[in-house]
Design a protein around this motif. Structure first.
Motif, PDB file in Angstrom:
ATOM      1  N   ALA A 146     154.310  86.239  93.049  1.00 32.65           N
ATOM      2  CA  ALA A 146     154.038  87.061  91.864  1.00 32.65           C
ATOM      3  C   ALA A 146     155.163  88.060  91.594  1.00 32.65           C
ATOM      4  CB  ALA A 146     152.697  87.781  92.009  1.00 32.65           C
ATOM      5  N   PRO A 147     155.637  88.813  92.609  1.00 40.13           N
ATOM      6  CA  PRO A 147     156.761  89.728  92.347  1.00 40.13           C
ATOM      7  C   PRO A 147     158.005  89.019  91.824  1.00 40.13           C
ATOM      8  CG  PRO A 147     155.728  90.268  94.443  1.00 40.13           C
ATOM      9  CD  PRO A 147     155.115  88.984  93.984  1.00 40.13           C
ATOM     10  N   THR A 148     158.241  87.795  92.290  1.00 39.45           N
ATOM     11  CA  THR A 148     159.404  87.044  91.824  1.00 39.45           C
ATOM     12  C   THR A 148     159.254  86.694  90.346  1.00 39.45           C
ATOM     13  OG1 THR A 148     159.740  86.117  94.034  1.00 39.45           O
ATOM     14  CG2 THR A 148     160.831  85.007  92.213  1.00 39.45           C
ATOM     15  N   LEU A 149     158.076  86.232  89.956  1.00 39.20           N
ATOM     16  CA  LEU A 149     157.824  85.909  88.549  1.00 39.20           C
ATOM     17  C   LEU A 149     157.930  87.148  87.665  1.00 39.20           C
ATOM     18  CD1 LEU A 149     154.877  83.398  89.001  1.00 39.20           C
ATOM     19  CD2 LEU A 149     157.006  82.909  87.766  1.00 39.20           C
ATOM     20  N   LEU A 150     157.431  88.278  88.156  1.00 36.97           N
ATOM     21  CA  LEU A 150     157.484  89.505  87.362  1.00 36.97           C
ATOM     22  C   LEU A 150     158.924  89.978  87.186  1.00 36.97           C
ATOM     23  CD1 LEU A 150     154.390  91.446  88.761  1.00 36.97           C
ATOM     24  CD2 LEU A 150     154.587  90.155  86.635  1.00 36.97           C
ATOM     25  N   LEU A 151     159.732  89.849  88.232  1.00 36.44           N
ATOM     26  CA  LEU A 151     161.138  90.221  88.096  1.00 36.44           C
ATOM     27  C   LEU A 151     161.832  89.280  87.109  1.00 36.44           C
ATOM     28  CD1 LEU A 151     163.561  91.933  88.892  1.00 36.44           C
ATOM     29  CD2 LEU A 151     163.943  90.379  90.819  1.00 36.44           C
ATOM     30  N   ALA A 152     161.521  87.986  87.181  1.00 35.29           N
ATOM     31  CA  ALA A 152     162.104  87.044  86.224  1.00 35.29           C
ATOM     32  C   ALA A 152     161.716  87.405  84.797  1.00 35.29           C
ATOM     33  CB  ALA A 152     161.644  85.618  86.553  1.00 35.29           C
ATOM     34  N   SER A 153     160.484  87.899  84.613  1.00 33.27           N
ATOM     35  CA  SER A 153     160.049  88.282  83.267  1.00 33.27           C
ATOM     36  C   SER A 153     160.855  89.471  82.746  1.00 33.27           C
ATOM     37  CB  SER A 153     158.556  88.616  83.271  1.00 33.27           C
ATOM     38  OG  SER A 153     158.282  89.878  83.862  1.00 33.27           O
ATOM     39  N   ARG A 154     161.212  90.392  83.645  1.00 32.32           N
ATOM     40  CA  ARG A 154     162.018  91.542  83.213  1.00 32.32           C
ATOM     41  C   ARG A 154     163.438  91.095  82.863  1.00 32.32           C
ATOM     42  NH1 ARG A 154     157.480  92.872  83.239  1.00 32.32           N
ATOM     43  NH2 ARG A 154     156.602  94.858  83.966  1.00 32.32           N
ATOM     44  N   PHE A 155     163.974  90.158  83.652  1.00 33.74           N
ATOM     45  CA  PHE A 155     165.286  89.588  83.321  1.00 33.74           C
ATOM     46  C   PHE A 155     165.236  88.954  81.933  1.00 33.74           C
ATOM     47  CE2 PHE A 155     166.871  89.806  87.729  1.00 33.74           C
ATOM     48  CZ  PHE A 155     168.233  89.918  87.526  1.00 33.74           C
ATOM     49  N   ALA A 156     164.176  88.176  81.671  1.00 32.23           N
ATOM     50  CA  ALA A 156     164.058  87.491  80.382  1.00 32.23           C
ATOM     51  C   ALA A 156     163.924  88.490  79.237  1.00 32.23           C
ATOM     52  CB  ALA A 156     162.857  86.544  80.403  1.00 32.23           C
ATOM     53  N   GLU A 157     163.154  89.552  79.449  1.00 32.02           N
ATOM     54  CA  GLU A 157     162.966  90.555  78.390  1.00 32.02           C
ATOM     55  C   GLU A 157     164.285  91.249  78.072  1.00 32.02           C
ATOM     56  OE1 GLU A 157     162.502  94.029  76.270  1.00 32.02           O
ATOM     57  OE2 GLU A 157     162.854  94.202  78.436  1.00 32.02           O
ATOM     58  N   PHE A 158     165.054  91.582  79.113  1.00 32.04           N
ATOM     59  CA  PHE A 158     166.338  92.238  78.888  1.00 32.04           C
ATOM     60  C   PHE A 158     167.325  91.279  78.224  1.00 32.04           C
ATOM     61  CE2 PHE A 158     170.552  93.699  80.639  1.00 32.04           C
ATOM     62  CZ  PHE A 158     170.658  94.797  79.797  1.00 32.04           C
ATOM     63  N   THR A 159     167.256  90.001  78.600  1.00 35.33           N
ATOM     64  CA  THR A 159     168.101  88.998  77.949  1.00 35.33           C
ATOM     65  C   THR A 159     167.783  88.942  76.452  1.00 35.33           C
ATOM     66  OG1 THR A 159     168.194  87.695  79.990  1.00 35.33           O
ATOM     67  CG2 THR A 159     168.803  86.562  77.954  1.00 35.33           C
ATOM     68  N   GLY A 160     166.504  89.014  76.115  1.00 34.94           N
ATOM     69  CA  GLY A 160     166.109  89.035  74.707  1.00 34.94           C
ATOM     70  C   GLY A 160     166.669  90.223  73.965  1.00 34.94           C
ATOM     71  N   TRP A 161     166.679  91.375  74.608  1.00 32.54           N
ATOM     72  CA  TRP A 161     167.222  92.568  73.964  1.00 32.54           C
ATOM     73  C   TRP A 161     168.718  92.419  73.724  1.00 32.54           C
ATOM     74  CZ3 TRP A 161     167.116  96.163  70.777  1.00 32.54           C
ATOM     75  CH2 TRP A 161     167.939  97.289  70.835  1.00 32.54           C
ATOM     76  N   MET A 162     169.441  91.886  74.697  1.00 28.59           N
ATOM     77  CA  MET A 162     170.869  91.684  74.519  1.00 28.59           C
ATOM     78  C   MET A 162     171.146  90.647  73.424  1.00 28.59           C
ATOM     79  SD  MET A 162     172.887  93.658  76.391  1.00 28.59           S
ATOM     80  CE  MET A 162     171.761  94.925  75.769  1.00 28.59           C
ATOM     81  N   ALA A 163     170.271  89.649  73.309  1.00 33.18           N
ATOM     82  CA  ALA A 163     170.428  88.663  72.232  1.00 33.18           C
ATOM     83  C   ALA A 163     170.267  89.330  70.869  1.00 33.18           C
ATOM     84  CB  ALA A 163     169.409  87.534  72.390  1.00 33.18           C
ATOM     85  N   ALA A 216     168.426  87.192  66.290  1.00 36.65           N
ATOM     86  CA  ALA A 216     167.015  87.567  66.341  1.00 36.65           C
ATOM     87  C   ALA A 216     166.154  86.419  66.846  1.00 36.65           C
ATOM     88  CB  ALA A 216     166.536  88.018  64.960  1.00 36.65           C
ATOM     89  N   GLY A 217     166.509  85.185  66.494  1.00 42.22           N
ATOM     90  CA  GLY A 217     165.738  84.034  66.950  1.00 42.22           C
ATOM     91  C   GLY A 217     165.753  83.899  68.463  1.00 42.22           C
ATOM     92  N   ALA A 218     166.945  84.021  69.055  1.00 43.33           N
ATOM     93  CA  ALA A 218     167.050  83.957  70.517  1.00 43.33           C
ATOM     94  C   ALA A 218     166.326  85.137  71.162  1.00 43.33           C
ATOM     95  CB  ALA A 218     168.515  83.951  70.945  1.00 43.33           C
ATOM     96  N   ALA A 219     166.387  86.296  70.509  1.00 44.51           N
ATOM     97  CA  ALA A 219     165.700  87.483  71.038  1.00 44.51           C
ATOM     98  C   ALA A 219     164.200  87.235  71.144  1.00 44.51           C
ATOM     99  CB  ALA A 219     165.972  88.687  70.139  1.00 44.51           C
ATOM    100  N   LEU A 220     163.617  86.669  70.103  1.00 39.39           N
ATOM    101  CA  LEU A 220     162.189  86.394  70.126  1.00 39.39           C
ATOM    102  C   LEU A 220     161.856  85.291  71.132  1.00 39.39           C
ATOM    103  CD1 LEU A 220     161.379  86.568  66.301  1.00 39.39           C
ATOM    104  CD2 LEU A 220     160.884  88.284  68.060  1.00 39.39           C
ATOM    105  N   GLY A 221     162.747  84.296  71.248  1.00 38.45           N
ATOM    106  CA  GLY A 221     162.519  83.220  72.204  1.00 38.45           C
ATOM    107  C   GLY A 221     162.488  83.722  73.635  1.00 38.45           C
ATOM    108  N   TRP A 222     163.451  84.551  74.006  1.00 38.69           N
ATOM    109  CA  TRP A 222     163.499  85.091  75.365  1.00 38.69           C
ATOM    110  C   TRP A 222     162.341  86.046  75.624  1.00 38.69           C
ATOM    111  CZ3 TRP A 222     165.849  83.266  79.383  1.00 38.69           C
ATOM    112  CH2 TRP A 222     167.017  82.511  79.241  1.00 38.69           C
ATOM    113  N   THR A 223     161.953  86.808  74.592  1.00 43.25           N
ATOM    114  CA  THR A 223     160.820  87.722  74.762  1.00 43.25           C
ATOM    115  C   THR A 223     159.537  86.938  74.998  1.00 43.25           C
ATOM    116  OG1 THR A 223     161.903  89.340  73.313  1.00 43.25           O
ATOM    117  CG2 THR A 223     159.561  89.637  73.720  1.00 43.25           C
ATOM    118  N   GLY A 224     159.379  85.818  74.283  1.00 49.74           N
ATOM    119  CA  GLY A 224     158.228  84.958  74.517  1.00 49.74           C
ATOM    120  C   GLY A 224     158.230  84.375  75.918  1.00 49.74           C
TER     121      GLY A 224
END
Length: 414
Positions: A167-184, A190-198
């Protein structure tokens, strides 16, 4: 001079130009500090994978890869943390292979067994925090390739995690993905941002956090905000404020709702939402949450900063300038992206208040850092500032600022 001897000094030069210590650099790339030190001194060869990572991270545009020694003997592999079979796998191929294949290529090739991923988790946590900090002083297009790869790598670690660390590994991956969306989004996609946030929401749900999906609504509301869709912004933000959600998500959503109300000049609704945001974000539950923190980590009082932001849209530039002056002084010096985001809004407020020379002084300092931290979202306020200042063409300060304004805005027209 051999490729090994030329690669090392060039790597050191680029790292130092980026203002990174060897320790920071090693944490960010997840490579051993001692190994990187020997590479810089020319005592060890760099693998093509390391060269790719350094190229992407330092924005060398392939220059480092062209200097790398191609694997051809045992000495080429000495000290490299990358298995030889990975040398021929490009980043695009790794990404297309998916997270499971990443682990197959990496950990399984090393003979790892389930739970072997557990010791790696703290280093990925450290890397995440360092990348988040570096995102404040690095162009998003430089960080994105590394962030995309690392997000999938961390998600893939689940296959080799113990039941306790899954679970901690998945949660950390989710934070990586959310930050990737912000950088996108900062890169203008904007499309990639929403995709990574999803994807972040899905990873969090798999890790036992059902709430990040609601924060995805707040992120979507940011896209509609910059599109000028006030009604869409308010509607999305309200969906992320149900009572069962954590206070921090509700507080960030209330802030976004306030910004939506400000766009259409609804001051009463805006201030009401800001009051709600302040109360939620100041609560113990919001401040003592688990790390990594959702949302900004560089603004000490998000509700106050957002108040200054909204006051400008509400047609109260003098009040906005007073708040933004105070809050911008509290930003950490290294947070160049955040300083630009709120600094240009501050400059706008001063310009609209008639303090043209002061507005130009503020903007002039910020325009100098924009090539380092280009931002599609910040550029929206730069364009507004250019329009505002066009009313004062007789001002020498405005005329002096025009070339710098034009340089920053030029890419937006292509």
């Amino acid at each position: 001079m051999s490729a090994t001897q030329s690669f090392g000094p060039e790597l050191r030069r680029l790292r130092q130009e980026a203002g990174l210590t060897l320790t920071e650099f090693s944490v960010a790339l997840n490579y051993d500090k001692g190994y990187l030190s020997k590479v810089e001194r020319g005592e060890r060869s760099a693998s093509p994978e390391l060269a790719r990572r350094c190229d992407a991270f330092l924005g060398a545009n392939g220059g480092l890869q062209r200097l790398v020694v191609r694997p051809g003997s045992d000495s080429d592999t000495a000290g490299s943390p990358v298995p030889p079979s990975l040398w021929r796998v490009g980043r695009r191929a790794v990404l297309s292979a998916g997270t499971g294949a990443l682990i197959d290529l990496g950990l399984k090739l090393g003979g790892q067994t389930p739970a072997a991923a557990d010791p790696l988790l703290p280093s990925f946590h450290a890397q995440f925090h360092q990348l988040r900090k570096l995102g404040q002083s690095t162009a998003p297009k430089v960080l994105l390739p590394l962030l995309e790869t690392q997000t999938r790598t961390v998600a893939g670690l689940v296959a080799h995690a113990s039941s306790a660390s899954r679970a901690p590994t998945l949660l950390l991956a989710s934070r990586f993905a959310e930050f990737t969306g912000w950088m996108a989004q900062e890169a203008g996609d904007a499309g990639a941002a929403l995709g990574w946030t999803g994807e972040a929401a899905e990873l969090a749900l798999a890790g036992g956090d059902p709430y990040l999906g609601s924060y995805a609504l707040v992120r979507r509301a940011l896209v509609t905000l910059y599109d000028g869709d006030a009604a869409g912004t308010v509607a999305l933000a309200r969906r992320a404020q149900s009572d069962e959600l954590p206070p921090r998500i509700r507080g960030l959503a209330a802030q976004r709702e306030a910004q939506g109300h400000a766009l259409v000049g609804d001051e009463r609704a805006c201030l009401r939402s800001l009051d709600k945001a302040r109360e939620l974000l100041d609560s113990d539950d919001a401040r003592n949450g688990t790390e990594p923190v959702i949302g900004t980590t560089h603004v000490s009082d998000p509700a106050a900063m957002t108040t200054g932001w909204c006051l400008y849209d509400l047609g109260r530039p003098k009040a906005a300038a007073e708040v933004l002056d105070r809050e911008c002084r509290r930003l950490p010096p290294y947070a160049l992206r955040t300083r630009a985001r709120y600094g240009f809004r501050r400059s706008l407020a001063h310009a609209a208040s008639g303090e043209v020379e002061h507005a130009c002084t503020i903007a002039g300092e910020l325009l100098g850092v924009m090539p380092t931290v280009p931002s599609a979202t910040v550029n929206s306020d730069v364009r507004r500032l250019a329009r505002e200042l066009s009313r004062f063409r007789s001002s020498q300060a405005v005329r002096d600022l025009q070339p710098a304004l034009a340089r920053v805005l030029a890419p937006a027209h292509h």
